[in-house]
Design an enzyme around this catalytic site. Structure first.
Site, PDB file in Angstrom:
ATOM      1  N   SER A 168       0.869  -1.188   0.000  1.00 24.25           N
ATOM      2  CA  SER A 168       0.000   0.000   0.000  1.00 24.25           C
ATOM      3  C   SER A 168       0.902   1.234   0.000  1.00 24.25           C
ATOM      4  CB  SER A 168      -0.862   0.016   1.268  1.00 24.25           C
ATOM      5  OG  SER A 168      -1.484   1.277   1.432  1.00 24.25           O
TER       6      SER A 168
ATOM      7  N   TYR B 199      -1.873  -0.199  10.439  1.00 24.34           N
ATOM      8  CA  TYR B 199      -1.963  -0.636   9.037  1.00 24.34           C
ATOM      9  C   TYR B 199      -0.682  -0.300   8.279  1.00 24.34           C
ATOM     10  CZ  TYR B 199      -3.793  -1.028   4.258  1.00 24.34           C
ATOM     11  OH  TYR B 199      -3.980  -1.364   2.934  1.00 24.34           O
TER      12      TYR B 199
HETATM   13  N1  LIG Z   1      -8.803  -0.833  -1.413  1.00 25.41           N
HETATM   14  C1  LIG Z   1      -7.785  -0.018  -1.181  1.00 25.41           C
HETATM   15  O1  LIG Z   1      -7.910   1.218  -1.190  1.00 25.41           O
HETATM   16  C2  LIG Z   1      -6.411  -0.585  -0.952  1.00 25.41           C
HETATM   17  C3  LIG Z   1      -5.312   0.287  -1.047  1.00 25.41           C
HETATM   18  C4  LIG Z   1      -4.034  -0.204  -0.849  1.00 25.41           C
HETATM   19  C5  LIG Z   1      -3.856  -1.530  -0.545  1.00 25.41           C
HETATM   20  N2  LIG Z   1      -4.930  -2.361  -0.439  1.00 25.41           N
HETATM   21  C6  LIG Z   1      -4.671  -3.754  -0.105  1.00 25.41           C
HETATM   22  O2  LIG Z   1      -5.205  -4.570  -1.126  1.00 25.41           O
HETATM   23  C7  LIG Z   1      -5.576  -5.838  -0.582  1.00 25.41           C
HETATM   24  C8  LIG Z   1      -6.985  -6.166  -1.008  1.00 25.41           C
HETATM   25  O3  LIG Z   1      -7.842  -5.126  -0.594  1.00 25.41           O
HETATM   26  P1  LIG Z   1      -9.310  -4.940  -1.166  1.00 25.41           P
HETATM   27  O4  LIG Z   1      -9.572  -3.484  -1.111  1.00 25.41           O
HETATM   28  O5  LIG Z   1      -9.489  -5.685  -2.415  1.00 25.41           O
HETATM   29  O6  LIG Z   1     -10.119  -5.646   0.045  1.00 25.41           O
HETATM   30  P2  LIG Z   1     -11.495  -6.438   0.124  1.00 25.41           P
HETATM   31  O7  LIG Z   1     -11.953  -6.295   1.536  1.00 25.41           O
HETATM   32  O8  LIG Z   1     -12.425  -6.046  -0.991  1.00 25.41           O
HETATM   33  O9  LIG Z   1     -11.040  -7.960  -0.130  1.00 25.41           O
HETATM   34  C9  LIG Z   1     -10.204  -8.626   0.766  1.00 25.41           C
HETATM   35  C10 LIG Z   1     -10.512 -10.117   0.672  1.00 25.41           C
HETATM   36  O10 LIG Z   1      -9.616 -10.779   1.577  1.00 25.41           O
HETATM   37  C11 LIG Z   1     -10.337 -11.773   2.266  1.00 25.41           C
HETATM   38  N3  LIG Z   1      -9.686 -12.018   3.551  1.00 25.41           N
HETATM   39  C12 LIG Z   1      -9.568 -11.150   4.589  1.00 25.41           C
HETATM   40  N4  LIG Z   1      -8.947 -11.740   5.616  1.00 25.41           N
HETATM   41  C13 LIG Z   1      -8.655 -13.005   5.216  1.00 25.41           C
HETATM   42  C14 LIG Z   1      -8.031 -14.113   5.852  1.00 25.41           C
HETATM   43  N5  LIG Z   1      -7.596 -14.024   7.121  1.00 25.41           N
HETATM   44  N6  LIG Z   1      -7.891 -15.264   5.165  1.00 25.41           N
HETATM   45  C15 LIG Z   1      -8.337 -15.363   3.892  1.00 25.41           C
HETATM   46  N7  LIG Z   1      -8.970 -14.357   3.242  1.00 25.41           N
HETATM   47  C16 LIG Z   1      -9.125 -13.190   3.908  1.00 25.41           C
HETATM   48  C17 LIG Z   1     -11.720 -11.190   2.437  1.00 25.41           C
HETATM   49  O11 LIG Z   1     -12.703 -12.198   2.683  1.00 25.41           O
HETATM   50  C18 LIG Z   1     -11.932 -10.490   1.102  1.00 25.41           C
HETATM   51  O12 LIG Z   1     -12.529 -11.349   0.144  1.00 25.41           O
HETATM   52  C19 LIG Z   1      -5.356  -5.729   0.928  1.00 25.41           C
HETATM   53  O13 LIG Z   1      -4.109  -6.296   1.266  1.00 25.41           O
HETATM   54  C20 LIG Z   1      -5.335  -4.223   1.173  1.00 25.41           C
HETATM   55  O14 LIG Z   1      -4.578  -3.886   2.302  1.00 25.41           O
HETATM   56  C21 LIG Z   1      -6.203  -1.921  -0.637  1.00 25.41           C
END
Ligand SMILES: NC(=O)c1ccc[n+]([C@@H]2O[C@H](COP(=O)([O-])OP(=O)(O)OC[C@H]3O[C@@H](n4cnc5c(N)ncnc54)[C@H](O)[C@@H]3O)[C@@H](O)[C@H]2O)c1
Length: 249
Positions: free
Chosen positions: A136, A149
């Protein structure tokens, strides 16, 4: 001429593959010819997605549970690509962060990534495979009230470089650092922390990126696709922001 960015014949496991960036990555990889394993705790969402995609299957396990990770990998005989995408958020400065919340965000974002990588690695060493870790911008720069985070995402970046240094010729390991991306993760944050000022906070989130909008999950997925393709063969240990100019400012 050969079509670039293809993953024909490759098998990819995507943690958190049922939602957001993981779901978009599963769609992009499947579209590029890969066999996709959607690994998630959300079984119904994972199964629904798998039905829509060609060559997709589901492994339902919690990445923080070592026995469950081990059992899941016991059912996988070959792997070319691992996308360590599953993650959770946490809002708060140091004084607002409780020990259980701090430990929980580390447990999922760091320990979970460690466990999946550990059990995937023997397969990836055989296939000369590729790992993409989802970090991130919060691992690169300070973001207000993201104490726990940010620390986890700094660790994801360090782990990426460490793996690239330990296995420079055997596997490729790279990290994507997205800005704010339009996924259920962000929607959940808005509902949890800003339910009384949704539109104001939404426009603040857009403005945080100099380009004036959130990223789309597909934009992150296509970078992951590039990183796992043959065209990225020289990319090793790279940490790549994709953030609408946030970290350039
Ligand atoms: N959305 C953003 O703005 C953003 C920005 C930077 C980084 N990220 C990173 O991108 C990644 C995905 O984020 P997203 O926005 O798609 O999130 P999201 O919440 O839409 O999806 C995350 C998925 O991970 C699964 N998950 C969570 N904990 C889990 C576990 N312990 N075991 C197995 N599965 C698990 C959830 O069920 C979900 O399907 C994350 O690592 C997040 O930190 C997101």
């Amino acid at each position: 001429m050969k079509t670039p960015f293809r993953l024909d014949g490759r098998r990819a496991l995507i943690t958190g593959g049922a939602s957001g960036i993981g779901e978009a990555t599963a769609r992009a990889f499947s579209g590029a010819g890969a066999e996709v394993i959607i690994a998630d705790v959300d079984e119904s969402r994972a199964r629904k997605l798998a039905q829509e995609l060609d060559r997709a299957s589901v492994r339902c396990f919690d990445i923080t549970d070592e026995a469950a990770v081990k059992n899941a990998f016991a059912t996988i005989d070959r792997l070319d690509i691992l996308v360590n995408n599953a993650g959770i958020g946490l809002v708060g400065d140091v004084t607002e962060t409780s020990l259980p919340d701090f430990e929980r965000v580390f447990r999922v974002n760091v320990t979970g990534l460690f466990l999946v990588t550990k059990y995937a690695l023997p397969h990836l060493l055989i296939s000369n495979g590729s790992i993409v870790n989802i970090g991130s911008v919060a691992g690169l720069i300070g973001v207000k009230r993201r104490f726990g985070y940010s620390a986890t995402k700094g660790a994801v970046i360090a782990i990426t470089r460490q793996l690239a240094v330990d296995y420079p010729k055997q596997i490729r390991v790279n990290c994507i650092c997205p800005g704010t991306v339009d996924t259920p993760f962000v929607e959940g944050y808005l509902q949890k922390y800003h339910a009384d000022e949704l539109e104001k906070t939404r426009s603040e989130l857009n403005a945080r990126q100099p380009s004036g909008r959130l990223g789309q999950p597909e934009e992150i997925a296509n970078l992951a696709l590039y990183m796992c393709s043959e065209e990225a063969a020289f990319m090793q240990g790279s940490v790549v922001p994709i953030d609408g100019g946030w970290t350039a400012a």
